[in-house]
Design an enzyme around this catalytic site. Structure first.
Site, short mmCIF file in Angstrom:
data_model
loop_
_atom_site.label_atom_id
_atom_site.label_comp_id
_atom_site.label_asym_id
_atom_site.label_seq_id
_atom_site.Cartn_x
_atom_site.Cartn_y
_atom_site.Cartn_z
CG ASP A 166 42.80 32.42 25.05
OD1 ASP A 166 43.26 33.55 25.23
OD2 ASP A 166 43.11 31.43 25.74
CB ILE A 167 46.70 29.45 22.46
CG1 ILE A 167 46.81 30.02 21.04
CG2 ILE A 167 47.48 28.14 22.57
CD1 ILE A 167 48.21 30.44 20.64
CG ASN A 211 55.33 31.07 26.65
OD1 ASN A 211 55.91 30.88 25.59
ND2 ASN A 211 54.32 31.92 26.76
CD GLU A 222 47.36 34.10 25.86
OE1 GLU A 222 46.84 33.73 26.93
OE2 GLU A 222 48.17 35.04 25.79
CG ASP A 238 57.66 33.65 20.33
OD1 ASP A 238 56.73 34.00 21.08
OD2 ASP A 238 58.79 34.17 20.34
#
Length: 276
Positions: A138-139, A146, A181, A155
């Site tokens: 998971d980022i 964003n 993500e 992205d």
């Protein structure tokens, strides 16, 4: 030639029917011509007994053999063209299949492909008794990318993490986009410790990467990820294994992010909590 958008329009069956029909028609004509040639050669043979002058016979024979050579050459050309058409259709089918199994943004396998691969890996693990592990990424603070830089940078971050993931698993492993993500990798034949080692290598390489905004060259804040790792338990469902992996991932985020946590680490904390 098969159209380039066949994968989108679903024209494969129609294209195949056309190729088969053309080949069948040409072969039917060739068979008919061969029968005609056999009859003509029979007449030449009869002439051998009816005349003493061989010249007309030789001329007829040369003519029929020339016709046969021409027909054989045309048949070979037609079959070569048919083979080329079939090769193009086969290549188009491969592209269509790949698109249907691939996440468009990251280039990793999509959820559908992941589920198919995981089922097969589970069966092999149960039949052979070998290990099977997964890691889930998971980022960290993905929403911040964003909100601060826009969705295009978000992205770009996702593609970076996907590339590092893909570059650091084996050819027989599967890297996939799980949800948003979150990315996942299935490692057949790898036990928990091996999978954790792979996860750590991925985590470090992501944290060392430097990302710049394409439009301005501005350096973007470093990217970090949290990773959970779990190993398959005999006869359990994919959902149960992913749920344990997800709990390990949640623990990594709770402990401060930018770290790898295995299911054993969770079990150890549960034991420690009960003993207090």
């Amino acid at each position: 030639n098969p159209p380039s958008d066949m994968a989108a329009t679903g024209d494969f069956p129609e294209q195949l029917r056309g190729v088969i029909s053309n080949a069948k028609q040409f072969l039917t004509t060739a068979i008919s011509d061969n029968r005609t040639q056999i009859a003509a050669l029979g007449e030449v043979s009869s002439q051998c007994q009816a005349t003493s002058d061989p010249r007309p016979i030789i001329e007829n024979l040369v003519k029929e053999l020339s016709n046969a050579t021409t027909r054989a050459s045309a048949l070979e050309t037609n079959f070569l063209e048919t083979t080329q058409e079939l090769d193009k259709i086969r290549d188009s089918l491969k592209v269509a299949e790949q698109r249907s199994n691939t996440d468009a943004l990251t280039g990793l396998a999509n959820r559908r492909s992941l589920e198919e691969f995981f089922r097969s890996a589970q069966i092999v693990a149960m039949e052979k008794g070998g290990p099977l592990s997964i890691l889930m990424i998971d980022i960290d603070h993905f929403k911040k990318f964003n909100d601060s830089y826009g969705h295009q940078v978000g992205d770009q971050v996702l593609r970076l993490v996907a590339k590092v993931l893909q570059d650091n698993v084996r050819e027989d492993d599967l890297a996939a986009r799980y949800d948003g993500e979150e990315l996942i990798a299935v490692l057949p034949g790898a036990n928990l410790n091996v999978c954790a080692g792979v996860a750590e290598r991925i985590r470090r390489r992501i944290s060392e990467a430097r990302l710049t905004r394409r439009t301005t060259g501005q350096e973007i804040a470093s990217v970090t990820v949290s990773i959970g790792v779990a190993q398959f338990r005999l006869a359990e469902s994919a959902e149960a294994m992913v749920e344990r992996c997800d709990r390990a991932l949640y623990q990594a985020k709770r402990l401060g992010r930018d770290r790898t946590v295995t299911e054993d680490d969770i079990d150890g904390e549960i034991v420690a909590a009960k003993s207090i």
